[in-house]
Structure formats: structure tokens, C-alpha cells
Design an enzyme around this catalytic site. Sequence first.
Site, PDB file in Angstrom:
ATOM      1  N   GLY A 288      32.916  22.576  52.069  1.00 50.47           N
ATOM      2  CA  GLY A 288      32.934  23.180  51.171  1.00 50.47           C
ATOM      3  C   GLY A 288      32.446  24.835  51.106  1.00 50.47           C
ATOM      4  N   CYS A 289      33.072  25.833  51.414  1.00 50.64           N
ATOM      5  CA  CYS A 289      32.742  27.144  52.806  1.00 50.64           C
ATOM      6  C   CYS A 289      31.347  27.591  52.272  1.00 50.64           C
ATOM      7  CB  CYS A 289      33.858  27.791  53.152  1.00 50.64           C
ATOM      8  SG  CYS A 289      35.211  28.148  51.746  1.00 50.64           S
ATOM      9  N   ILE A 290      30.832  28.584  52.671  1.00 44.12           N
ATOM     10  CA  ILE A 290      29.880  28.781  51.786  1.00 44.12           C
ATOM     11  C   ILE A 290      30.012  30.731  51.183  1.00 44.12           C
ATOM     12  CG2 ILE A 290      29.347  30.077  54.073  1.00 44.12           C
ATOM     13  CD1 ILE A 290      26.137  29.556  53.629  1.00 44.12           C
TER      14      ILE A 290
END
Lengths: 411, 102
Positions: free
Chosen positions: B100-102
Site C-alpha cells: 500500500g505504497c506510501i
Amino acid sequence: MKRLVILGAGTAGTMMANHLHHKLNRKEWTIDVVDERTEHHYQPGYLFLPFDIYKPEDIIKSIKDFIPSDVNLITKKIDRIVAADNYIQMAGGDQLHYDLLIIATGAKIAPEETEGMNGAEWQHSVFDFYTFEGALALRNKLRDWQGGNLVIHITEMPIKCPVAPLEFAFLADSYFQHKKMRDKVNITYVTPLSGAFTKPKSTAALEHLLEEKNISIESDFAISEVDNENKTIVDYGGKVIPFDLLVTVPTNKGDELIARSGLGDDLNYVPTNKETLQSKDHANIFVIGDATNVPASKAGSVAHFEADILTENILHFIKSESLSATFDGHANCFIETGNSKALLIDFNYTHEPVDGMFPFAGVGPLQLLKESKMNHWGKLAFRWIYWNVLLKGTPIPFVSANMSTAGKHFN
Amino acid sequence: MEKIIAQKTVQVNEEGYLTNFAEWNKEIGEEIAKENNIVLSPKHWEVINYVQNEFKNEVPLTIRKIGKSGVVDIKEFYALFPVGPLKTATKIAGIPKPAGCI
């Protein structure tokens, strides 16, 4: 003469124009910046607008005031990039040839991606604060809102400034306290992630703050629709959350121009080498800021660090050298926590945010991952730094493009 | 850490995700599914094969991507893996949990 074209005069595009007009041999290169807009907005200011902390005039200036005079600013709409033939097709029919292209067209909200989001309640009880219009409409709503269920919601990742919705929740808590009506407001934070944030140590610190401020959290919520009639949000698993006031961060997407040009992924982000910032498909196209698909935060601080790396690599590329400058994913963000305090986090692709002192090991004066007044003053001072230092491409003293591990407490 | 799944010793992280996809096999997938109260149908396997392929191609996985995969739509995906579908499907498939990339 050779031509370098920068698409977009936001944070990243403006910084690149300011870097490159010094660094390129101007007897050989002309520089064009294309953006259809005339106003430059300080986007971090959108967070403060709804709470009457900033006024519109604090966050809007003219694009042309930040573009060097020896750079051509073209205020026109772009139809598409024709990468195979190295030119930009302008909406009016003109063509602009380039030898080198920098895509800095950013990201924007796409509420139409979620069923019912921009339906009957849009800007009545459903708001965004990622646009100037949205933040302003929300300010007007909050000024005489009587209370009820305030739901702060993230649709899907990635989003610009992933900490902004948390900051909104903290500032809302503080705002309603000052209005002596906190007891009339239930605040719920709804996220598609499994916790308050993506990285374990900051998630723990931030969840502690949410609890302390009596803000409840609903995690793993993948929204399927906004039900305008019943004023609820519904997720695919069947969970239903009622709201009186929904403040949502809609799906973020790259510019439509990228889709028209056939250069993007399913969210219109341009596939980009995460270290060199070169387009994966076209050697003479580079990408910076929110427009890339690199796994870093979509934030101004990231664009600032990328700009240093990209400037070096553009110079290498022109000299046919290997692209030896590598970006490490460095991000540096203040997180407003309300009541004139803030946290600071500093991290990159491989190192999660941890506690410690910044920028000087053991000295600070800023503390990482801890609330302090000093951090809050840092955040407010940042607006001045943005307009006067950052956009001009001047390095921020003591803060390097790639992350430093000094003074940090890794386990 | 080590864990024995379907009579095979494999390396897993603290959340039970395999850390080496090469150690995965179908029996392990079935065993992890059982722990999550799921009996794998041919449709489940289609999804699992899809996410494994995306993993091999280094494409980051999102629920949106699954919905546009042509394998299932999002509603069907939730029907197949009711609780946290992407987390469950990747666990069964023996690949890392999407960041759930930042």
C-alpha cells in the site's frame, strides 16, 4: 539550438526551471515551461484553509513570478505528448519540438472514480480539501456546522501527502475544542490501509495520538460507494459508516494528458526508473514529482530532493554519460497534530520513519516522531521557505537530497 | 522464522507470509486457505495465479488492479476472499503482503 521542455509549472516543474537555467549551457539550450494555469498554489496550505488558519491570499501567487526571465513560459493547454516524434501537440494546433522533456504534470483528485462521490451531496455534506475550491467550500461549511458525525476518509493509495488526512483529523479535534463544541462531534478516521499509516513505527505513534484525541479509526475499508440518500459510505465487504459531514480524499490520478499521450499506467502515472528518474520507455524523457509511479511519497519535499538528483542526471545525459545520480526515496514531512504542535518524519525507500533528532544528530533542534511546538513552528516557517528558497531551487541548509541516518534510532 | 505448512518447512515472517516464493506449492496454498476458512475453488486459483504472475513481473498489486484484471471484479474478489481480500489472497499465493505504497 537544442530545446528542453518542462511540462507543468507546479512545485517540481518550477524547481527544475530554476535549477537548469543556471546549469545548462544557454548558448546551446533554450528552456520552455508549459502550463495552462497562471496561479501557483502552495498546496500544503489547503490543509489550513478549512480551519481559517490561512487565508486564500496566503497560498496563491503568480506562476510567472517564480520562472526565471531567461526561460520561456508558455501559458497554453497541452493536447498530448508525441513521444515517438519528440514533440508536444498543443491544444490550439501548434507543435513544440523538444530534444529533452521533463514531465512534471502532477496528480489530482478523481472523485468520479467512486460511485456517488460527486453526487447530490458533493460540497453539501461531502467535501475534499485537495483542491482550492474544495478547501474553501469546506471552510464555509465548518464555520457554521452544528456538529454530528465527522468522517475523514481516504479512498485508495497512493495519494498526495499521505499524512494530510491524519493532520486534518488532528486539526479538526483542536478546531472544535476551540469552538467549545468538541463534545458535539464524533470524529472517525477511515482508511484502506491496515492502520493509521503504512510504516510500523509511525503507525504506532500516530494511532496513539488518535486515541489520545478520541478519534476512532476504521481500517481496511475499501469503499464501493457514497450513498447520498442515507449519508453513508459503504465498503465492498458490506461495512457501512454513517456521516453528517464526510471529508474524503478521492482517488488521486496523474494528469489526463498522460493518458491521452499513452504514457501512463492505470492511474496515469508515468513508469519511471525510481533511482535515475528517467522514463522507462523513452530515454530523452525524465519525470519528477507526483507524475511518476516511483514508490515514494507524493509530496513537495520528495520533488525537492528529486530535483537535485534529476538536475545532475540531465547534465549527465546531455554529455552522454551514465546517469550516476540515484534517488533514494527521501521524504521529510511535518505532521500537524493540533494545539500548535507537530511531528516530523524523515524516511526513504528502505528506512521507515523512526525517532531521533534532526537535522543535527543529538542536537536537533527538531525532534523526529515526537510532538513538539518547535516542529509546529517549523511547519509554519516552511511556507516562507517554500516561496523564497525551495521553488528557487536553493538547497535547504543541512538537509541533503539523499537521507541521512545520523541521529536516528534504528533497532 | 520457520513454520511447517502441509508437511513442508518454510520461512515465514511474523504475519505468516512466506518470505521465499520458491518454497510455495499448491498444498501450502490450500493449507493457508483452510486457516482462513476458505476452500479453494477453480475461480480462487485463477485469482491466485494472476497475483503470482503480477508478483513475478514486479507489478505492485492493488484492489483496483484486481478489479481491472479481467479475472474477477471487486465484488467477486470480496466474495471469494471475504476478509481483507488482497491480504488473504497474497498470503495464500505465497507472495509478500502488498505494501500500500506510501
